[in-house]
Design a protein around this motif. Structure first.
Motif, mmCIF file in Angstrom:
data_model
loop_
_atom_site.group_PDB
_atom_site.id
_atom_site.type_symbol
_atom_site.label_atom_id
_atom_site.label_comp_id
_atom_site.label_asym_id
_atom_site.label_seq_id
_atom_site.Cartn_x
_atom_site.Cartn_y
_atom_site.Cartn_z
ATOM 1 N N LEU A 1 -20.909 -17.750 -25.378
ATOM 2 C CA LEU A 1 -22.176 -17.430 -25.350
ATOM 3 C C LEU A 1 -23.014 -17.874 -26.838
ATOM 4 C CD1 LEU A 1 -24.775 -16.521 -23.971
ATOM 5 C CD2 LEU A 1 -24.336 -14.166 -24.746
ATOM 6 N N ALA B 1 -29.776 -19.626 -16.582
ATOM 7 C CA ALA B 1 -29.840 -20.941 -16.600
ATOM 8 C C ALA B 1 -30.389 -21.939 -15.486
ATOM 9 C CB ALA B 1 -28.427 -21.646 -16.751
ATOM 10 N N ALA C 1 -25.126 -25.873 -16.976
ATOM 11 C CA ALA C 1 -24.687 -24.850 -17.182
ATOM 12 C C ALA C 1 -24.817 -23.495 -16.173
ATOM 13 C CB ALA C 1 -25.425 -24.209 -18.400
ATOM 14 N N ALA C 2 -25.931 -23.895 -15.250
ATOM 15 C CA ALA C 2 -26.292 -23.265 -14.065
ATOM 16 C C ALA C 2 -25.077 -23.252 -13.116
ATOM 17 C CB ALA C 2 -27.423 -23.026 -13.555
ATOM 18 N N GLU D 1 -23.035 -21.566 -26.959
ATOM 19 C CA GLU D 1 -24.133 -22.236 -26.026
ATOM 20 C C GLU D 1 -25.503 -21.961 -26.542
ATOM 21 O OE1 GLU D 1 -22.897 -22.281 -21.831
ATOM 22 O OE2 GLU D 1 -21.814 -20.765 -22.517
ATOM 23 N N ARG E 1 -21.990 -22.719 -13.511
ATOM 24 C CA ARG E 1 -21.202 -21.335 -13.486
ATOM 25 C C ARG E 1 -21.664 -20.276 -13.087
ATOM 26 N NH1 ARG E 1 -20.950 -22.232 -19.832
ATOM 27 N NH2 ARG E 1 -19.785 -20.399 -19.931
ATOM 28 N N GLY F 1 -18.761 -24.627 -23.124
ATOM 29 C CA GLY F 1 -18.923 -23.133 -22.552
ATOM 30 C C GLY F 1 -18.315 -23.324 -21.230
ATOM 31 N N GLU G 1 -21.536 -17.098 -14.095
ATOM 32 C CA GLU G 1 -21.934 -16.182 -15.002
ATOM 33 C C GLU G 1 -23.140 -16.674 -15.970
ATOM 34 O OE1 GLU G 1 -18.721 -19.183 -16.941
ATOM 35 O OE2 GLU G 1 -19.155 -17.754 -15.197
ATOM 36 N N ARG G 2 -23.678 -17.885 -15.558
ATOM 37 C CA ARG G 2 -24.886 -18.489 -16.475
ATOM 38 C C ARG G 2 -26.093 -18.701 -15.394
ATOM 39 N NH1 ARG G 2 -22.534 -16.576 -19.995
ATOM 40 N NH2 ARG G 2 -21.648 -17.715 -21.633
ATOM 41 N N ARG G 3 -25.715 -18.505 -13.894
ATOM 42 C CA ARG G 3 -26.503 -19.049 -13.132
ATOM 43 C C ARG G 3 -27.880 -18.488 -13.073
ATOM 44 N NH1 ARG G 3 -23.502 -19.212 -7.767
ATOM 45 N NH2 ARG G 3 -22.665 -21.011 -8.780
#
Length: 837
Positions: free
Chosen positions: A623, A671, A661-662, A626, A664, A613, A666-668
């Motif tokens: 997405l 995640a 993952a957090a 993941e 990034r 990801g 966009e995932r923060r």
């Protein structure tokens, strides 16, 4: 800007408006006076509505201001003569029935005949006179009476004149006589609607009852039914009047269906080809008659006639051929006869009738597929039984892995049926332009039909190979290799079809794209289904499991990398992640790890999905990949539940993956919270597993630096939320301490926790920090409730039973009486909390 007229102009304007109002008032008063006069009782000879006064401006049914319209004179009332004649006809019918059934024996032969003949002749003659006087309704009623009387006459003749005659034979003769009588009567009196349909009804019985009375075999009864149906068809096509045609149409449907079912039953039960010839002749004759009727029938009925003709021809020819082959090959025989109907595209038939014959061919093919598809489902779903006995050893053959519930010898012809239909659909897909030119006189199929043909050819071809392998009983390794190769081939078709469909859409050739897209989707669905089937099949042997799932991971990952279509790419990538997760589970089983010990190993695939990801970032496939990895992590958590230390370890590792993952942006948002929850949960589980009675020793070292970091952030960013700055640090200590305090019989921890919560609550109220106020207040309330609960229970036990409900009622009354004030207070509290950071 508002305009104010001069006083003189404004005064003139007001005078004009008042004059208009006076005129309108006078008009309404005039109208009211007219309505009052119209509602008053009037003289017997006066008109129902008097003429409205001039200038009233409106009359019933007219636009406002138009002249009144003269009322149309109502039609004459129903004639008393008609009513009397109708009642008289009914009474005569009742009297005739009663006379025949009750008083018949008290009269001699001459008297009986004279009375019945006189009454019947009178009933038959009365409509003639009534029609001359234009009393059609009464004439129809007396015609119905005459119909009943003729039936009574027939009954009387049988009971007196021919008591020894066979009932069926007499009924057949009587039906023929009544049919001729009522046909002549109806033609003579063309204005009556009942006689001719009655004649059509009586026509249905002479041949059928005559054959039945003669003890004729079933095939002769079928010919009688067919002859009656042909007569009904002629009447339906050339008959006079809607009632006649509808009655004939119903008779055609009933008698024709009975004739076809009789012929089909005799054909299916024939001992040999010679025994099936006569039923076949009956069916062919029925088909020819249906086709001849379709030549002149309207479009819808013509198409139905074509369907009947086609099915009858297949049943006739197929019945003769069926009797000459073994039972396993009966369905292929009928299938070949049905496919022979496709030659109708070059026959000089009406368009609707030809379409009906093609529909009959399609129905035969669909029936053959319904017979052949269930064994394919058994091949795909049969390996489910191996889940209960993983790696129990390779079975003797493909059939051994599928179970012995299927009788494979009886399905030997099913692969042939699938192969024939698949070959025809594939040829149609390949040479589609030529097919369209050939079929142009009857049908004009479009691009959607071509896509369906290609998809059907692919699916049926795949099923043919699987079913052929099971029917032949190939060895187990060959079956596993065959299914794996088929999955690879389907993925190749899906990838190439998706690429060609995308390219064709870009070029604007939508017709080709539609066909290739349907084929690609079918190939992808079949590939996933085949992968599941071969995966289940490989569970019988350890080596086969590793080989199959390893190949599946490579195949689906390669397909995801090869294709550019987003949907196909996502499906293949998700499938590769699933097969990889299963493969790691197999490794754990090979290492003989317990389920909770295998849980950390299952996190390898989720870790790979997190890294993938990060590499894909905003790609649409990232997405789904993941999320699939997250489901694998959830499975690992479920496996670790029985062992608390391993559960804490797995939760911590999952937290690490979520934190990764957090990183990034966009995932923060999602995640980050998941990572915090997982870390906290891992800590609690670890402390509970270690039977720690003083969690503060572990939580305070985390809380203090977390609060320091929160203070520093608030100084740097005063607009930052208190939940972000102080919430995690406070929850790390307050919540575990609260959980332990509720089970702690001592008083020291609850006291210290209550004091700390009180201080935090006061600080939150002073500095208007929402996190401190709510967290501290909630912990303080729960801690106080825990400490006061025993005393509350004692007090409640000492109080009368009626007192708590009374107090609750008083509280509700008080809240209800001051509801508006309480609502305003709640809104103020909500606004106050909302203004806090």
């Amino acid at each position: 800007m508002e305009h104010v007229p001069p006083p003189a102009e404004e005064l003139a304007l007001l005078d004009r408006e008042l004059a208009q109002l006076d005129a309108r008032r006078a008009q309404l008063l005039t109208r009211r006076a007219w309505l009052v006069s119209a509602l008053q009782p009037q003289a017997p000879n006066a008109a129902r509505w008097s003429t409205p006064p001039v200038g009233h401006g409106w009359a019933p049914g007219q636009p406002w201001g138009s002249a009144p319209r003269a009322a149309k004179p109502s039609g004459p009332p129903r004639s008393a003569q008609n009513v009397l004649l109708t009642l008289g006809g009914l009474l005569l019918t009742v009297a005739a029935v009663a006379f025949t059934l009750v008083s018949w024996g008290s009269m001699g032969i001459g008297g009986r005949s004279a009375v019945l003949a006189l009454v019947t002749l009178a009933a038959l003659a009365a409509p003639v006179v009534l029609l001359r006087r234009k009393l059609a309704a009464t004439a129809e009623a007396l015609a119905a009476l005459a119909l009943v009387l003729t039936l009574l006459d027939a009954y009387a003749v049988h009971a007196v004149a021919a008591p020894d005659a066979d009932g069926l034979t007499f009924t057949a003769v009587a039906s023929a006589v009544l049919a001729a009588l009522w046909a002549a009567y109806g033609l003579a009196l063309g204005k009556l609607h009942l006689p001719l349909p009655a004649a059509v009804f009586f026509v249905q019985w002479p041949l059928l009852l005559g054959a039945w009375a003669a003890g004729a075999p079933a095939i002769v009864v079928g010919w009688a039914l067919l002859a009656t149906a042909v007569l009904d068809s002629a009447i339906a096509l050339w008959g006079k009047g809607l009632g006649v045609r509808v009655t004939a149409g119903i008779g055609l449907a009933v008698m024709g269906s009975a004739a076809l079912l009789t012929g089909l039953g005799e054909s299916l039960t024939a001992d040999g080809p010679l025994g099936a010839v006569l039923p076949g002749a009956l069916l062919l004759t029925a088909g020819v008659a249906a086709l001849a009727g379709a030549w002149r029938a309207p479009n819808g009925y013509a198409q139905l006639g074509g369907v009947v003709a086609g099915l009858a021809a297949v049943a006739a020819v197929g019945g003769v051929l069926r009797a000459a082959v073994p039972g396993t090959w009966h369905v292929p025989v009928y299938l070949l006869c049905g496919l022979a109907l496709l030659s109708v595209v070059r026959a000089p038939l009406p368009r609707s009738a030809g379409r009906g014959v093609l529909a009959a061919a399609g129905a035969v093919v669909a029936g053959a597929l319904l017979w052949a598809v269930p064994p394919v489902a058994a091949v795909l779903l049969g390996p489910v039984e191996l889940v209960a006995e993983v790696w129990a050893g390779a079975p003797d053959g493909f059939r051994g892995a599928l179970g012995e519930s299927m009788r494979w010898s009886e399905t030997a012809a099913a692969p042939v049926v699938l192969a024939v239909v698949a070959g025809l659909l594939g040829a149609a897909y390949r040479w589609w332009p030529s097919l369209v030119r050939v079929a142009a006189p009857l049908v004009t199929p479009g691009a959607t039909a071509r896509g369906a043909a290609g998809a059907g050819a692919l699916a049926l071809g795949w099923g043919t190979l699987l079913l052929a392998a099971a029917t032949l009983g190939v060895p187990y390794p060959v079956a596993v290799a065959l299914e794996t190769v088929l999955v690879a081939g389907l993925l190749l078709v899906a990838v190439r079809g998706a690429e060609q469909g995308t390219g064709a859409s870009a070029d604007g050739t939508g017709s080709a794209a539609g066909g290739r897209s349907a084929v690609a989707v079918t190939a992808l669905v079949a590939a996933v289904g085949g992968a599941v089937s071969v995966g289940l099949l490989s569970l019988a042997a350890e080596a086969a499991t590793y080989a199959v799932f390893g190949a599946l991971v490579v195949l689906f990952a390669g397909a995801a990398l090869r294709t550019r279509a987003v949907v196909e790419q996502a499906v293949c990538a998700v499938a590769a992640v699933v097969w990889g997760t299963v493969l790691t589970g197999c490794v754990a089983r090979s290492l003989e790890l317990a389920p909770h010990e295998a849980a950390p190993l299952l996190l390898v695939v989720p870790a790979v999905t997190v890294l993938l990801g990060a590499r894909l970032r905003l790609h649409p496939v990232a997405l789904p990949v993941e999320l699939t990895g997250a489901l694998g992590a959830l499975v690992a958590v479920g496996l670790a539940v029985p062992d608390a230390p391993f559960l804490a370890l797995v939760l911590a590792l999952c937290g690490v993956l979520a934190a990764g993952a957090a990183v990034r942006p966009e995932r923060r948002p999602a995640a980050g919270y998941v990572a915090a929850v997982l870390f906290v949960a891992a800590t609690w589980v670890r402390l509970a597993a270690s039977e720690v009675s003083a969690p503060e020793a572990y939580t305070l070292p985390v809380t203090v630096p977390a609060l320091v970091v929160g203070v520093l952030r608030r100084r740097k960013d005063p607009e930052a939320s208190s939940w972000t700055a102080y919430g995690p640090g406070l929850a790390a200590t307050l919540l575990p301490s609260l959980a332990v305090a509720w089970t702690d019989p001592d008083w020291l921890r609850p006291l210290l926790l209550g004091v700390a919560a009180l201080v935090i609550t006061l600080l939150g109220a002073k500095y208007r920090l929402q996190a401190l106020l709510l967290l501290g207040g909630a912990v303080l309330a729960l801690d106080t409730l825990h400490e006061l609960a025993p005393y509350v229970v004692q007090v409640a036990g000492a109080l009368p039973r009626w007192l708590p409900p009374a107090l609750a009622g008083l509280l509700l009354l008080a809240v209800g009486a001051t509801y508006e004030q309480r609502l305003r207070d709640a809104r103020k509290l909500k606004d106050l909390l909302g203004r806090m950071r």
